[in-house]
Design a protein around this motif. Structure first.
Motif, mmCIF file in Angstrom:
data_model
loop_
_atom_site.group_PDB
_atom_site.id
_atom_site.type_symbol
_atom_site.label_atom_id
_atom_site.label_comp_id
_atom_site.label_asym_id
_atom_site.label_seq_id
_atom_site.Cartn_x
_atom_site.Cartn_y
_atom_site.Cartn_z
ATOM 1 N N VAL A 40 0.835 -1.202 0.000
ATOM 2 C CA VAL A 40 0.000 0.000 0.000
ATOM 3 C C VAL A 40 0.870 1.251 0.000
ATOM 4 O O VAL A 40 0.581 2.236 -0.695
ATOM 5 N N TRP A 41 1.969 1.213 0.755
ATOM 6 C CA TRP A 41 2.857 2.378 0.850
ATOM 7 C C TRP A 41 3.454 2.736 -0.506
ATOM 8 O O TRP A 41 3.559 3.909 -0.865
ATOM 9 N N GLN A 42 3.829 1.732 -1.287
ATOM 10 C CA GLN A 42 4.546 1.981 -2.533
ATOM 11 C C GLN A 42 3.676 1.822 -3.782
ATOM 12 O O GLN A 42 4.187 1.798 -4.890
ATOM 13 N N ILE A 43 2.375 1.732 -3.610
ATOM 14 C CA ILE A 43 1.498 1.504 -4.752
ATOM 15 C C ILE A 43 1.576 2.645 -5.767
ATOM 16 O O ILE A 43 1.432 2.437 -6.977
ATOM 17 N N TRP A 44 1.861 3.857 -5.274
ATOM 18 C CA TRP A 44 1.934 4.995 -6.192
ATOM 19 C C TRP A 44 3.171 4.964 -7.081
ATOM 20 O O TRP A 44 3.217 5.637 -8.112
ATOM 21 N N SER A 45 4.183 4.199 -6.711
ATOM 22 C CA SER A 45 5.377 4.102 -7.557
ATOM 23 C C SER A 45 5.035 3.470 -8.901
ATOM 24 O O SER A 45 5.740 3.694 -9.887
ATOM 25 N N VAL A 46 3.945 2.685 -8.960
ATOM 26 C CA VAL A 46 3.536 2.079 -10.222
ATOM 27 C C VAL A 46 2.258 2.706 -10.780
ATOM 28 O O VAL A 46 2.085 2.808 -11.998
ATOM 29 N N VAL A 47 1.351 3.128 -9.911
ATOM 30 C CA VAL A 47 0.121 3.770 -10.386
ATOM 31 C C VAL A 47 0.441 5.093 -11.070
ATOM 32 O O VAL A 47 -0.127 5.424 -12.119
ATOM 33 N N ALA A 48 1.374 5.859 -10.503
ATOM 34 C CA ALA A 48 1.718 7.163 -11.080
ATOM 35 C C ALA A 48 2.250 7.040 -12.500
ATOM 36 O O ALA A 48 2.028 7.925 -13.343
ATOM 37 N N VAL A 49 2.926 5.943 -12.792
ATOM 38 C CA VAL A 49 3.489 5.727 -14.129
ATOM 39 C C VAL A 49 2.398 5.652 -15.178
ATOM 40 O O VAL A 49 2.590 6.058 -16.331
ATOM 41 N N ARG A 50 1.208 5.149 -14.814
ATOM 42 C CA ARG A 50 0.133 4.896 -15.776
ATOM 43 C C ARG A 50 -0.901 6.019 -15.886
ATOM 44 O O ARG A 50 -1.718 6.013 -16.808
ATOM 45 N N LEU A 51 -0.911 6.957 -14.961
ATOM 46 C CA LEU A 51 -2.004 7.929 -14.912
ATOM 47 C C LEU A 51 -2.178 8.713 -16.209
ATOM 48 O O LEU A 51 -3.286 8.826 -16.741
ATOM 49 N N ASN A 52 -1.100 9.282 -16.724
ATOM 50 C CA ASN A 52 -1.225 10.093 -17.942
ATOM 51 C C ASN A 52 -1.584 9.258 -19.167
ATOM 52 O O ASN A 52 -2.144 9.770 -20.141
ATOM 53 N N ASP A 53 -1.276 7.966 -19.112
ATOM 54 C CA ASP A 53 -1.623 7.082 -20.228
ATOM 55 C C ASP A 53 -3.121 6.845 -20.330
ATOM 56 O O ASP A 53 -3.623 6.448 -21.395
ATOM 57 N N ILE A 54 -3.850 7.054 -19.226
ATOM 58 C CA ILE A 54 -5.296 6.792 -19.256
ATOM 59 C C ILE A 54 -6.116 8.082 -19.194
ATOM 60 O O ILE A 54 -7.308 8.058 -18.889
ATOM 61 N N THR A 59 1.874 16.904 -14.591
ATOM 62 C CA THR A 59 3.242 17.176 -15.013
ATOM 63 C C THR A 59 4.180 16.103 -14.470
ATOM 64 O O THR A 59 3.821 15.329 -13.568
ATOM 65 N N GLU A 60 5.403 16.073 -15.001
ATOM 66 C CA GLU A 60 6.402 15.101 -14.529
ATOM 67 C C GLU A 60 6.682 15.305 -13.049
ATOM 68 O O GLU A 60 6.809 14.342 -12.282
ATOM 69 N N GLU A 61 6.759 16.556 -12.622
ATOM 70 C CA GLU A 61 7.027 16.835 -11.216
ATOM 71 C C GLU A 61 5.862 16.397 -10.335
ATOM 72 O O GLU A 61 6.064 15.889 -9.221
ATOM 73 N N GLN A 62 4.615 16.563 -10.809
ATOM 74 C CA GLN A 62 3.460 16.099 -10.047
ATOM 75 C C GLN A 62 3.473 14.580 -9.895
ATOM 76 O O GLN A 62 3.133 14.054 -8.830
ATOM 77 N N LEU A 63 3.877 13.872 -10.937
ATOM 78 C CA LEU A 63 3.943 12.409 -10.866
ATOM 79 C C LEU A 63 5.008 11.965 -9.868
ATOM 80 O O LEU A 63 4.792 11.034 -9.074
ATOM 81 N N PHE A 64 6.174 12.608 -9.890
ATOM 82 C CA PHE A 64 7.213 12.287 -8.906
ATOM 83 C C PHE A 64 6.724 12.612 -7.485
ATOM 84 O O PHE A 64 7.054 11.902 -6.530
ATOM 85 N N THR A 65 5.923 13.680 -7.362
ATOM 86 C CA THR A 65 5.389 14.046 -6.052
ATOM 87 C C THR A 65 4.423 12.983 -5.543
ATOM 88 O O THR A 65 4.441 12.626 -4.361
#
Length: 431
Positions: A40-54, A59-65
């Motif tokens: 659960v803690w690290q789920i965003w490390s993979v979810v963030a990668v896909r957000l803009n694709d769907i 922005t890139e900085e928002q995804l890293f955030t």
């Protein structure tokens, strides 16, 4: 289950006749519970990668955030969780801290289905994932009470290492599970730029049932130990100890590197070698697998010497990443990064093995949680440092120079306080 009223694992007869079976049962419920917390803690490390694709437009900085903010919250919560076992009991706190993981899992599952979901809502859900980050401190503090000193390194390595495996599990399973209609009844599919369909909500919904199962398992299968009961003020004395802060630096260099690199690695791959992003899970897998090995080797050879070699290898690995990024050579970049991951995993085990040898048991438990709290900030600062490096210099290379300097400083501290002959003798006399 009968309530435990006496606990003395250092007594060989007690350990063999009664202690070992209780300790192992608690350990093997703690491990999957901690693994779910890391997922659960690290789920965003993979979810963030896909957000803009769907359809999201971050922005890139928002995804890293989004990948970093669970680390900030989780690290901060670890200070609270560190003292929770002494206040509420290990079993009680494991039940509570596991059950609340369902909140962000359910929330993310619904939020990712609507590309118009505001960034602020996503940020809140990312922050709630920090609940999983807090669990490590309470879990390690709890397990440390169950085992005799001679087995603490191995036990903590198993608990932490297999628990850490949650990072690689979520990075490996997510690409597979989002391609399946498993939870299609709870929302529909999303369309990728190539026309294929994914179900990104599955990345979160898939963990709700395991969370419920392990909450029940902890309630009926774990124990509260009388020896673990301490007031917060009694535990808080550790902040006055010099070695608390030195070990915190060493654990930041090892575990902080592991969790920070794990949070950033998928996004780094996407920005530098996008065709290889599916390999993102490898780093966390190797690091988590190496942690029990680090604890076991440290039990045999000594934590300080193992940690010294780890810090040298980490500096070399970081140098390799710098070189191969400059060459745009993927195989060298991957190999160097995996060396970093393996070394950080071994070092996470060896540094934790050192703590019970430096502190008395009543102080060792909160020190384990306290150092883990500071080290967890790596999962916030490392992705943010990469984001800053890319935005200001156009490459993540600059960040690695900072890491090398920190590894050198950590090596010097480890040598001066724990590896020199005079330092070792002083520690023995103090204990």
């Amino acid at each position: 289950m009968a309530r435990i009223t006496n606990w003395n694992p250092e007594n060989e007869d007690f350990w063999k006749k009664e202690g070992k079976k209780h300790a192992r049962r608690n350990l093997w419920i703690s491990v999957p519970s901690l693994m779910l917390a890391f997922i659960v803690w690290q789920i965003w490390s993979v979810v963030a990668v896909r957000l803009n694709d769907i359809g999201f437009q971050f922005t890139e900085e928002q995804l890293f955030t989004l990948a970093a903010i669970p680390g900030l919250v989780g690290a901060t919560l670890r200070f609270v969780y560190t003292f929770a076992v002494g206040k509420f009991g290990g079993r009680n706190w494991t039940v509570i801290s596991t059950a609340v993981l369902a909140i962000p899992a359910i929330g993310i599952g619904f939020a990712v289905q609507n590309p118009d979901t505001p960034f602020g809502v996503m940020l809140l859900l990312a922050a709630l994932c920090g609940l999983g980050g807090g669990n490590f401190s309470s879990s390690t503090a709890n397990i440390s009470f169950f085992f005799p000193k001679k087995e603490k390194g191995t036990a903590l390595g198993i608990n932490g290492g297999l628990g850490n495996m949650g990072v690689s599990v979520v990075q490996f399973i997510t690409p597979l599970i989002i391609a399946s209609g498993t939870f299609a009844l709870i929302g529909g599919s999303q369309t990728l730029p190539d026309g294929s369909q994914v179900y990104l909500q599955n990345a979160a919904f898939i963990w709700v049932i395991p969370i419920a199962i392990l909450t029940i398992a902890a309630y009926f299968g774990m124990d509260n130990l009388p020896a673990a009961k301490q007031s917060v003020s009694d535990q808080f004395v550790i902040v006055k100890r010099k070695h608390t802060w030195i070990m915190t630096v060493l654990y930041i260099a090892t575990f902080g590197s592991f969790i920070g690199y794990s949070a950033a690695f998928p996004l780094l791959l996407r920005s530098q070698f996008p065709e290889h992003v599916s390999l993102a899970f490898l780093g966390a897998l190797l690091a988590a697998s190496a942690r029990p090995v680090g604890g076991w080797i440290a039990d045999k050879l000594g934590g300080a010497i193992v940690t010294a070699y780890v810090l040298i290898v980490q500096a070399i690995g970081a140098g390799g990443v710098i070189f191969f990024l400059g060459q745009k050579q993927f195989s060298g970049f991957l190999a160097s990064f995996l060396v970093l991951f393996v070394a950080s995993g071994i070092g996470s085990g060896s540094t934790f093995q050192m703590i019970p040898g430096i502190f008395i048991p009543k102080e060792a438990a909160p020190v384990l949680g306290f150092t883990a709290a500071f080290a967890a900030y790596g999962s916030f600062f490392i992705p943010k440092l990469f984001g800053w490096s890319v935005n200001t210099t156009g490459t993540p290379v600059t960040a690695f120079y900072f890491f090398i300097v920190f590894y050198v400083i950590s090596f010097i501290l480890n040598w001066f306080y724990y590896q020199r002959k005079s330092a070792v003798l002083a520690l023995k006399q103090a204990s």
